[in-house]
Design a protein around this motif. Structure first.
Motif, PDB file in Angstrom:
ATOM      1  N   ALA A   9       0.821  -1.207   0.000  1.00 53.24           N
ATOM      2  CA  ALA A   9       0.000   0.000   0.000  1.00 53.24           C
ATOM      3  C   ALA A   9       0.858   1.261   0.000  1.00 53.24           C
ATOM      4  CB  ALA A   9      -0.933  -0.004   1.212  1.00 53.24           C
ATOM      5  N   GLY A  10       2.036   1.165   0.597  1.00 58.92           N
ATOM      6  CA  GLY A  10       2.892   2.334   0.743  1.00 58.92           C
ATOM      7  C   GLY A  10       3.742   2.664  -0.462  1.00 58.92           C
ATOM      8  N   VAL A  11       3.681   1.864  -1.510  1.00 57.96           N
ATOM      9  CA  VAL A  11       4.491   2.133  -2.705  1.00 57.96           C
ATOM     10  C   VAL A  11       4.101   3.488  -3.294  1.00 57.96           C
ATOM     11  CG1 VAL A  11       5.021   1.411  -5.061  1.00 57.96           C
ATOM     12  CG2 VAL A  11       4.830  -0.303  -3.243  1.00 57.96           C
ATOM     13  N   GLY A  12       5.077   4.389  -3.378  1.00 61.66           N
ATOM     14  CA  GLY A  12       4.826   5.711  -3.935  1.00 61.66           C
ATOM     15  C   GLY A  12       4.102   6.651  -3.000  1.00 61.66           C
ATOM     16  N   ARG A  13       3.930   6.238  -1.727  1.00 59.33           N
ATOM     17  CA  ARG A  13       3.224   7.078  -0.761  1.00 59.33           C
ATOM     18  C   ARG A  13       4.073   7.217   0.500  1.00 59.33           C
ATOM     19  NH1 ARG A  13      -1.626   3.687  -2.444  1.00 59.33           N
ATOM     20  NH2 ARG A  13      -2.828   5.021  -3.845  1.00 59.33           N
ATOM     21  N   ARG A  14       3.658   8.128   1.393  1.00 60.69           N
ATOM     22  CA  ARG A  14       4.450   8.456   2.581  1.00 60.69           C
ATOM     23  C   ARG A  14       3.894   7.721   3.801  1.00 60.69           C
ATOM     24  NH1 ARG A  14       4.559  14.866   2.588  1.00 60.69           N
ATOM     25  NH2 ARG A  14       6.130  14.534   4.205  1.00 60.69           N
ATOM     26  N   LEU A  15       4.106   6.412   3.827  1.00 65.46           N
ATOM     27  CA  LEU A  15       3.583   5.571   4.908  1.00 65.46           C
ATOM     28  C   LEU A  15       4.711   5.083   5.803  1.00 65.46           C
ATOM     29  CD1 LEU A  15       1.128   4.095   6.174  1.00 65.46           C
ATOM     30  CD2 LEU A  15       1.628   2.182   4.624  1.00 65.46           C
ATOM     31  N   SER A  16       4.506   5.176   7.125  1.00 64.78           N
ATOM     32  CA  SER A  16       5.437   4.631   8.118  1.00 64.78           C
ATOM     33  C   SER A  16       4.710   3.589   8.944  1.00 64.78           C
ATOM     34  CB  SER A  16       5.955   5.737   9.049  1.00 64.78           C
ATOM     35  OG  SER A  16       6.618   6.750   8.323  1.00 64.78           O
ATOM     36  N   LEU A  17       5.469   2.637   9.490  1.00 65.05           N
ATOM     37  CA  LEU A  17       4.900   1.578  10.320  1.00 65.05           C
ATOM     38  C   LEU A  17       5.432   1.678  11.735  1.00 65.05           C
ATOM     39  CD1 LEU A  17       3.317  -1.082  10.743  1.00 65.05           C
ATOM     40  CD2 LEU A  17       5.345  -2.311   9.911  1.00 65.05           C
ATOM     41  N   ALA A  18       4.528   1.591  12.719  1.00 67.14           N
ATOM     42  CA  ALA A  18       4.911   1.604  14.130  1.00 67.14           C
ATOM     43  C   ALA A  18       4.583   0.246  14.744  1.00 67.14           C
ATOM     44  CB  ALA A  18       4.175   2.704  14.880  1.00 67.14           C
ATOM     45  N   LEU A  19       5.552  -0.336  15.450  1.00 71.90           N
ATOM     46  CA  LEU A  19       5.328  -1.588  16.160  1.00 71.90           C
ATOM     47  C   LEU A  19       4.722  -1.269  17.520  1.00 71.90           C
ATOM     48  CD1 LEU A  19       8.656  -3.467  15.324  1.00 71.90           C
ATOM     49  CD2 LEU A  19       6.505  -3.412  14.044  1.00 71.90           C
ATOM     50  N   PRO A  20       3.650  -1.964  17.931  1.00 74.34           N
ATOM     51  CA  PRO A  20       2.896  -1.560  19.130  1.00 74.34           C
ATOM     52  C   PRO A  20       3.501  -2.062  20.442  1.00 74.34           C
ATOM     53  CG  PRO A  20       1.856  -3.456  18.125  1.00 74.34           C
ATOM     54  CD  PRO A  20       3.017  -3.084  17.225  1.00 74.34           C
ATOM     55  N   LEU A  21       3.481  -1.203  21.459  1.00 71.69           N
ATOM     56  CA  LEU A  21       3.815  -1.572  22.832  1.00 71.69           C
ATOM     57  C   LEU A  21       5.088  -2.409  22.919  1.00 71.69           C
ATOM     58  CD1 LEU A  21       0.228  -2.338  24.189  1.00 71.69           C
ATOM     59  CD2 LEU A  21       1.519  -0.208  24.294  1.00 71.69           C
ATOM     60  N   VAL A  22       6.184  -1.841  22.469  1.00 77.42           N
ATOM     61  CA  VAL A  22       7.478  -2.525  22.508  1.00 77.42           C
ATOM     62  C   VAL A  22       8.072  -2.366  23.911  1.00 77.42           C
ATOM     63  CG1 VAL A  22       9.797  -2.624  21.533  1.00 77.42           C
ATOM     64  CG2 VAL A  22       7.839  -2.106  20.061  1.00 77.42           C
ATOM     65  N   LYS A  72      10.191  -7.094   3.603  1.00 76.46           N
ATOM     66  CA  LYS A  72      10.529  -5.980   2.722  1.00 76.46           C
ATOM     67  C   LYS A  72      11.467  -6.432   1.601  1.00 76.46           C
ATOM     68  CE  LYS A  72      12.647  -1.332   2.915  1.00 76.46           C
ATOM     69  NZ  LYS A  72      13.894  -1.610   2.172  1.00 76.46           N
ATOM     70  N   HIS A  73      12.513  -7.165   1.959  1.00 74.26           N
ATOM     71  CA  HIS A  73      13.474  -7.625   0.965  1.00 74.26           C
ATOM     72  C   HIS A  73      12.835  -8.617  -0.005  1.00 74.26           C
ATOM     73  CE1 HIS A  73      16.792  -6.538   4.059  1.00 74.26           C
ATOM     74  NE2 HIS A  73      16.414  -5.509   3.361  1.00 74.26           N
ATOM     75  N   LEU A  74      11.955  -9.484   0.512  1.00 76.04           N
ATOM     76  CA  LEU A  74      11.274 -10.445  -0.352  1.00 76.04           C
ATOM     77  C   LEU A  74      10.380  -9.725  -1.357  1.00 76.04           C
ATOM     78  CD1 LEU A  74      10.533 -13.338  -1.112  1.00 76.04           C
ATOM     79  CD2 LEU A  74       8.799 -13.307   0.693  1.00 76.04           C
ATOM     80  N   LEU A  75       9.632  -8.723  -0.896  1.00 74.43           N
ATOM     81  CA  LEU A  75       8.743  -7.996  -1.790  1.00 74.43           C
ATOM     82  C   LEU A  75       9.539  -7.164  -2.798  1.00 74.43           C
ATOM     83  CD1 LEU A  75       5.774  -7.548  -2.384  1.00 74.43           C
ATOM     84  CD2 LEU A  75       5.782  -5.635  -0.768  1.00 74.43           C
ATOM     85  N   GLU A  76      10.664  -6.618  -2.367  1.00 72.39           N
ATOM     86  CA  GLU A  76      11.523  -5.860  -3.282  1.00 72.39           C
ATOM     87  C   GLU A  76      12.013  -6.745  -4.414  1.00 72.39           C
ATOM     88  OE1 GLU A  76      13.481  -2.395  -0.406  1.00 72.39           O
ATOM     89  OE2 GLU A  76      14.405  -4.390  -0.521  1.00 72.39           O
ATOM     90  N   SER A  77      12.378  -7.977  -4.086  1.00 65.34           N
ATOM     91  CA  SER A  77      12.866  -8.889  -5.127  1.00 65.34           C
ATOM     92  C   SER A  77      11.750  -9.268  -6.092  1.00 65.34           C
ATOM     93  CB  SER A  77      13.458 -10.149  -4.487  1.00 65.34           C
ATOM     94  OG  SER A  77      12.461 -10.902  -3.827  1.00 65.34           O
ATOM     95  N   GLN A  78      10.523  -9.354  -5.585  1.00 61.96           N
ATOM     96  CA  GLN A  78       9.390  -9.695  -6.436  1.00 61.96           C
ATOM     97  C   GLN A  78       8.978  -8.529  -7.332  1.00 61.96           C
ATOM     98  OE1 GLN A  78       6.560 -10.897  -3.463  1.00 61.96           O
ATOM     99  NE2 GLN A  78       7.338 -12.993  -3.340  1.00 61.96           N
ATOM    100  N   LEU A  79       9.059  -7.302  -6.789  1.00 64.89           N
ATOM    101  CA  LEU A  79       8.654  -6.122  -7.549  1.00 64.89           C
ATOM    102  C   LEU A  79       9.782  -5.563  -8.412  1.00 64.89           C
ATOM    103  CD1 LEU A  79       6.586  -4.198  -4.828  1.00 64.89           C
ATOM    104  CD2 LEU A  79       5.727  -5.643  -6.673  1.00 64.89           C
ATOM    105  N   GLY A  80      11.024  -5.953  -8.075  1.00 72.21           N
ATOM    106  CA  GLY A  80      12.170  -5.472  -8.826  1.00 72.21           C
ATOM    107  C   GLY A  80      12.530  -4.030  -8.548  1.00 72.21           C
ATOM    108  N   LYS A  81      12.200  -3.531  -7.346  1.00 73.88           N
ATOM    109  CA  LYS A  81      12.559  -2.149  -6.990  1.00 73.88           C
ATOM    110  C   LYS A  81      12.647  -2.021  -5.478  1.00 73.88           C
ATOM    111  CE  LYS A  81       7.770  -0.492  -7.255  1.00 73.88           C
ATOM    112  NZ  LYS A  81       6.880   0.509  -7.891  1.00 73.88           N
ATOM    113  N   ASP A  82      13.367  -0.986  -5.038  1.00 73.74           N
ATOM    114  CA  ASP A  82      13.518  -0.724  -3.612  1.00 73.74           C
ATOM    115  C   ASP A  82      12.250  -0.101  -3.048  1.00 73.74           C
ATOM    116  OD1 ASP A  82      16.107  -1.656  -3.722  1.00 73.74           O
ATOM    117  OD2 ASP A  82      16.992   0.338  -3.983  1.00 73.74           O
ATOM    118  N   LEU A  83      11.947  -0.452  -1.806  1.00 79.16           N
ATOM    119  CA  LEU A  83      10.782   0.094  -1.120  1.00 79.16           C
ATOM    120  C   LEU A  83      11.233   0.924   0.073  1.00 79.16           C
ATOM    121  CD1 LEU A  83       8.510  -3.089  -1.091  1.00 79.16           C
ATOM    122  CD2 LEU A  83       8.475  -1.198  -2.730  1.00 79.16           C
TER     123      LEU A  83
END
Length: 211
Positions: free
Chosen positions: A158-171, A188-199
């Motif tokens: 969903a964050g491809v081309g958008r300004r999305l950050s992820l927060a891990l809860p109650l660490v 992230k690395h697995l999806l990058e290899s599938q899409l052929g671009k850095d995320l």
């Protein structure tokens, strides 16, 4: 929590001596009354126009739906400071990747390329105890790694081309953070290899501190 901003210091000083005060965050108004004036209508202060106050102060909004995101951006929010995915996915115990992708994408469209932070969800994980911090947040997520990986993939897509950050809860511990970060980076690395671009997606935490 209702909030009103844009009132003058002199207004606040006058309000401080009143026995009754009501904040109407929707209308941007504060209603006050003294005990001795119980027979009179309350006095009303109206703050600056919401669009002006929100935009000038660069306030971020919380939004758990595309409708709430649209309303926040419409009054000048600088972005969405927190999207609670456990509310966004309410009613779905452990939703599939596509469902999560579609709902997060809908919020990001409404955010109009402004920054958005979404918090990973522990909702629906068996054995999650409300009062026990060792059974909540990231600790619970790490017991259901497949579910967390699914969230990571949906958020990354969903964050491809958008300004999305992820927060891990109650660490609670550095060990939890490292485990969560490792799982996120693997997906992230697995999806990058599938899409052929850095995320690009910043990863942060919500800290659990003793009360």
């Amino acid at each position: 929590i209702p909030m009103v901003s844009g009132l003058a210091t002199s207004d606040l000083e006058e309000m401080a001596v009143c026995e009754y005060l009501m904040v109407d965050g929707r209308e941007g108004a504060v209603l006050v009354r003294h005990d001795r004036e119980a027979h009179k209508p309350p006095r009303v202060w109206v703050a600056a126009k919401p669009v002006d106050a929100v935009a000038e102060q660069r306030l971020f909004a919380n939004a758990d739906s595309s409708e709430a995101a649209r309303a926040a951006i419409a009054i000048g929010a600088a972005g969405l400071g927190l999207v609670r995915s456990e509310v966004l996915f309410l009613g779905d115990s452990l939703p599939d990747e596509e469902t999560m992708f579609q709902r997060v994408s809908a919020i990001l469209v409404e955010a109009d390329n402004k920054p958005v932070t979404i918090r990973a969800s522990a909702q629906g994980i068996a054995g999650t105890a409300v009062g026990d911090s060792s059974q909540r947040g990231l600790a619970a997520i790490l017991r259901e790694k497949t579910w967390f990986r699914r969230q990571c993939r949906a958020f990354l897509r969903a964050g491809v081309g958008r300004r999305l950050s992820l927060a891990l809860p109650l660490v609670r511990t550095l060990s939890e953070w490292r485990q969560g970060r490792t799982l996120f980076l693997e997906e992230k690395h697995l999806l990058e290899s599938q899409l052929g671009k850095d995320l690009e997606m910043p990863l942060g935490v919500v800290l659990e501190v003793p009360a």
